[in-house]
Design a protein around this motif. Structure first.
Motif, short mmCIF file in Angstrom:
data_model
loop_
_atom_site.label_atom_id
_atom_site.label_comp_id
_atom_site.label_asym_id
_atom_site.label_seq_id
_atom_site.Cartn_x
_atom_site.Cartn_y
_atom_site.Cartn_z
N ASP A 1 30.30 45.85 26.73
CA ASP A 1 31.05 44.59 26.83
C ASP A 1 32.56 44.77 26.97
O ASP A 1 33.32 43.90 26.57
N ARG A 2 32.99 45.91 27.52
CA ARG A 2 34.43 46.14 27.56
C ARG A 2 35.01 46.21 28.97
O ARG A 2 34.34 46.64 29.91
N VAL A 3 36.26 45.78 29.06
CA VAL A 3 37.06 46.05 30.26
C VAL A 3 37.62 47.45 30.06
O VAL A 3 38.36 47.70 29.11
N LEU A 4 37.24 48.39 30.92
CA LEU A 4 37.57 49.79 30.68
C LEU A 4 38.92 50.19 31.26
O LEU A 4 39.59 51.08 30.74
N GLU A 5 39.33 49.55 32.33
CA GLU A 5 40.56 49.97 33.01
C GLU A 5 41.06 48.81 33.86
O GLU A 5 40.25 48.09 34.46
N VAL A 6 42.39 48.65 33.88
CA VAL A 6 42.96 47.60 34.74
C VAL A 6 43.94 48.25 35.70
O VAL A 6 44.83 48.99 35.29
N ASP A 7 43.76 48.01 36.96
CA ASP A 7 44.68 48.50 37.99
C ASP A 7 45.51 47.29 38.43
O ASP A 7 45.07 46.49 39.26
N ASP B 1 48.33 47.12 40.06
CA ASP B 1 48.83 47.16 41.44
C ASP B 1 47.81 46.57 42.41
O ASP B 1 48.15 45.78 43.30
N SER B 2 46.56 46.98 42.26
CA SER B 2 45.52 46.50 43.18
C SER B 2 44.89 45.21 42.68
O SER B 2 44.01 44.65 43.33
N ARG B 3 45.30 44.78 41.51
CA ARG B 3 44.74 43.59 40.86
C ARG B 3 43.21 43.70 40.78
O ARG B 3 42.47 42.87 41.32
N ALA B 4 42.78 44.77 40.09
CA ALA B 4 41.33 44.99 39.95
C ALA B 4 41.08 45.62 38.58
O ALA B 4 41.99 46.16 37.96
N ALA B 5 39.85 45.51 38.11
CA ALA B 5 39.52 46.10 36.81
C ALA B 5 38.12 46.68 36.83
O ALA B 5 37.23 46.17 37.53
N LEU B 6 37.95 47.75 36.04
CA LEU B 6 36.64 48.34 35.84
C LEU B 6 36.05 47.71 34.58
O LEU B 6 36.65 47.80 33.50
N ILE B 7 34.91 47.07 34.74
CA ILE B 7 34.37 46.23 33.65
C ILE B 7 32.91 46.61 33.41
O ILE B 7 32.13 46.78 34.36
N GLN B 8 32.53 46.70 32.13
CA GLN B 8 31.14 47.03 31.82
C GLN B 8 30.20 45.87 32.13
O GLN B 8 30.59 44.69 32.03
N GLY B 9 28.98 46.21 32.46
CA GLY B 9 28.06 45.21 33.00
C GLY B 9 27.52 44.19 32.01
O GLY B 9 27.05 43.13 32.42
N GLY B 10 27.60 44.48 30.71
CA GLY B 10 26.98 43.56 29.76
C GLY B 10 27.92 42.50 29.21
O GLY B 10 27.51 41.67 28.39
N VAL B 11 29.19 42.52 29.66
CA VAL B 11 30.17 41.59 29.07
C VAL B 11 29.87 40.15 29.48
O VAL B 11 29.53 39.87 30.62
N PHE B 12 29.98 39.24 28.51
CA PHE B 12 29.80 37.80 28.80
C PHE B 12 31.13 37.21 29.27
O PHE B 12 32.20 37.75 29.01
N GLY B 13 31.04 36.05 29.91
CA GLY B 13 32.21 35.42 30.50
C GLY B 13 33.41 35.28 29.57
O GLY B 13 34.52 35.76 29.91
N PRO B 14 33.26 34.65 28.40
CA PRO B 14 34.44 34.42 27.56
C PRO B 14 35.13 35.72 27.12
O PRO B 14 36.36 35.81 27.11
N SER B 15 34.34 36.74 26.77
CA SER B 15 34.94 38.00 26.34
C SER B 15 35.65 38.69 27.51
O SER B 15 36.73 39.26 27.36
N LEU B 16 35.06 38.61 28.67
CA LEU B 16 35.68 39.19 29.87
C LEU B 16 37.05 38.56 30.12
O LEU B 16 38.07 39.25 30.29
N GLU B 17 37.10 37.23 30.10
CA GLU B 17 38.36 36.55 30.36
C GLU B 17 39.38 36.84 29.25
O GLU B 17 40.56 37.02 29.52
N ALA B 18 38.90 36.93 28.00
CA ALA B 18 39.82 37.22 26.88
C ALA B 18 40.45 38.60 27.04
O ALA B 18 41.62 38.81 26.70
N GLN B 19 39.69 39.55 27.56
CA GLN B 19 40.22 40.91 27.73
C GLN B 19 41.18 41.00 28.91
O GLN B 19 42.07 41.85 28.95
#
Ligand code: FAD
Length: 536
Positions: free
Chosen positions: A154-160, A162-180
């Protein structure tokens, strides 16, 4: 199962309707539809007694494997009307033998290895919000079942940035994803109605549709690369802003519904958080008039964020008004959007829309509809408890067939409700997404159930609706996915040759057909034999 989640229906124990809300709801409906005097009580954990599990997890993974009856019951079904009704009837038809919740990707690999050794099948489980039988075990395959619950990834692992992109784990739910993402000033802005209790991996696996009514409507548009675990190894695509190098590996996993691998992480394209917003509501005297305006808006290049057309029935039921309503919204992180809204309003007026100059009216109707929209799944569960049939189905159709299409599907659904005795009833329609070449009509059915047998009644009504959709040129699903429920229609919609290609792809990554057998393609060569008989 997460603490606080309802094991028998939508959402969380501490949310939803109170007994007083239930009573008020029943009183509001009673003049139109027969409601039970006392709603069916939801099942309690103490009532759940399942057949013993047929699996014993190995010691290395046992700490995060659950054999508890309530956890198994809670992973038996998704969240459709049919699922909730079966749970209320205390029918747990094919519960998983084990619920495995690995803490990381290595754990996912371990579960697939164990499943292979134990001869078990594996059903990837994100939020379990499937409404098409996507997380349900097959009834024609008696292998033991592992529900692979990914909520701990359920974690956002990395945020880029510059490219406005993130590496995100597959089990994260919407609210937690947005909070991270919030501390980075970024957002995915993918808000399916099930946002609260659905996962990134589930969205990718089902090609979910979010709140953008035009342009970037499906999760597909935001996926930059995908990482997935298969029974024969891990596959990962490269991060690229675009690539013309052959068929896209991501496109193979998008919509794969758990049959081609377990999505453990993905790079997603993000956006800056919007700060400029403007909205308006146009009233129409006919649904067709509103649809013509929506078509013009879908084709003019303005790309409104919101362009949802509610028919008068939907507007009434959700408390948003009593006309056919076109909800319009624009947003941007970069520039004011009133100018775009003004042009959209002009277009709506060209097609007979009446737009109040008073902005508050727009905000009221939009806010009312939005809050009803988010509360709807809880209300649905209460209506089911009161003995009603309440379900939705959706599709997409090109503009050239649009007007006869909606009328035909509505008529077929109403006729079927009458035929099965589930009448009076109401069938409403809204357009959830608008494209230059067509739109996605979304139907809601609310009807009196005819005594017992609501499952059979709904099955007959849904079959009639799907027949009408198919014969009038629509798709079996715009965003709810195929699952087990839509398999017959999906089989007819795709070519046999494509089915064979898909089966071949599955055979490579999942030779023993462990992953979600029977979803999208037949397991263990049954479909191949059928296709061979057809000469493919
Ligand atoms: C009230 C309600 C509202 C809804 N609104 C919308 C909407 O607005 N838009 C929309 O698109 N859908 C909607 N849906 C349907 C559903 O929420 C979507 O299909 C959603 O994408 C499923 O996500 P999930 O995490 O709950 O997946 P699940 O229901 O757990 O699984 C769905 C399918 O994906 C597979 N899967 C799940 N996770 C993975 C993974 N990590 N790797 C591989 N396969 C996986 C499962 O095996 C299954 O086949 C709604 C459903 C409900 C109940």
């Amino acid at each position: 199962m997460d603490r606080g989640r309802r094991f028998w229906g939508w959402g969380f124990e501490d949310a939803g309707l109170t007994p007083a809300d239930d009573a008020a709801l029943a009183a509001r409906i009673a003049p139109y539809l027969a409601v039970a005097e006392t709603p069916t009580a939801p099942p309690t954990p103490e009532e759940i007694h399942l057949a013993p599990s047929r699996l014993t997890p190995p010691a290395a993974i046992a700490p995060w494997c659950d054999l508890d009856d309530v956890a198994r019951a809670g992973h038996t079904y998704g969240k459709s009307f049919r699922d909730v009704l079966r749970a209320l009837e205390r029918r747990w038809e094919r519960p998983p033998d084990v619920v495995a919740s690995p803490p990381d990707e290595a754990g996912v690999v371990a579960v697939l290895d164990w499943a292979g050794d134990a001869g078990a099948i594996v059903i990837p489980y994100g939020g379990g919000s499937s409404v098409v039988g996507g997380v349900e075990a097959p009834t024609d395959d008696d292998r033991p079942v592992i529900s692979l619950d990914l909520h701990r990834l359920d974690r956002v692992l990395e945020v880029d940035v510059d490219s406005r992109a993130a590496l995100i784990q597959g089990g994260v739910f919407g609210p937690s994803l947005e909070a991270q993402l919030r501390p980075h000033g970024l957002t995915l802005r993918h808000f399916p109605q099930s946002f609260e209790v659905s996962s990134l991996g589930g969205w990718i696996a089902t090609r979910s549709g979010g709140h953008f009514a035009t342009l970037h409507t499906h999760i597909d548009e935001f996926v930059e690369s995908i990482r997935a675990v298969t029974p024969v190894g891990v596959t990962e695509s490269r991060r690229l802003p675009g690539s013309g190098a052959g068929p896209s590996p991501d496109r193979l996993l998008l919509g794969s519904e758990g049959i081609l691998g377990v999505i453990t992480a993905a790079w997603l394209r993000l956006q800056d958080r919007p700060t400029f917003r403007a909205s308006a509501v146009a009233r129409f005297s006919t649904f067709e008039g509103g649809a013509r305006a929506a078509r013009a808006l879908g084709q003019c290049g303005l790309w409104p964020t919101n362009c949802r057309l509610l028919d008068a029935g939907e507007a009434l039921v959700t408390g948003a008004g009593s006309h056919h309503l076109l909800l319009l919204g624009f947003e941007s992180a970069d520039h004011p959007v009133e100018h775009w809204l003004a042009r959209a309003v002009e277009l709506a007026r060209d097609f007979g829309g009446v737009v109040d100059a008073h902005e508050d009216g727009a905000l009221d109707a939009t806010a009312t509809w939005r809050s009803a929209f988010l509360r709807a799944p809880y209300v649905r569960d209460s209506l089911v408890r009161f003995g009603l049939i309440n379900e939705t189905f959706e599709t997409a159709i090109t503009w050239d067939r649009f007007e006869t299409f909606v009328g035909s599907v509505r008529h077929a659904t109403e006729t079927a409700l009458r035929d099965v005795g589930a009448w009076p009833g109401i069938v409403t329609c809204r357009l959830t997404h608008v494209y230059p070449d067509g739109a996605a009509p979304y139907f809601t059915v609310l009807a009196a159930g005819a005594g017992s047998g609501r499952l059979e009644q709904w099955a007959a009504v849904k079959a009639a609706a799907m027949d009408a959709i198919e014969s009038n040129g629509g798709t079996v699903t715009h965003h709810h996915a195929v699952g087990r429920d839509h398999r017959p229609g999906y089989d007819r919609e795709r070519s046999d040759l494509f089915a064979a290609q898909l089966r071949a792809a599955k055979g490579v990554v999942d030779p023993a057909a462990l992953l979600n057998p029977g979803v999208l393609v037949d397991p263990r060569g049954r479909g191949r034999q059928r296709d061979e008989r057809r000469g493919n």
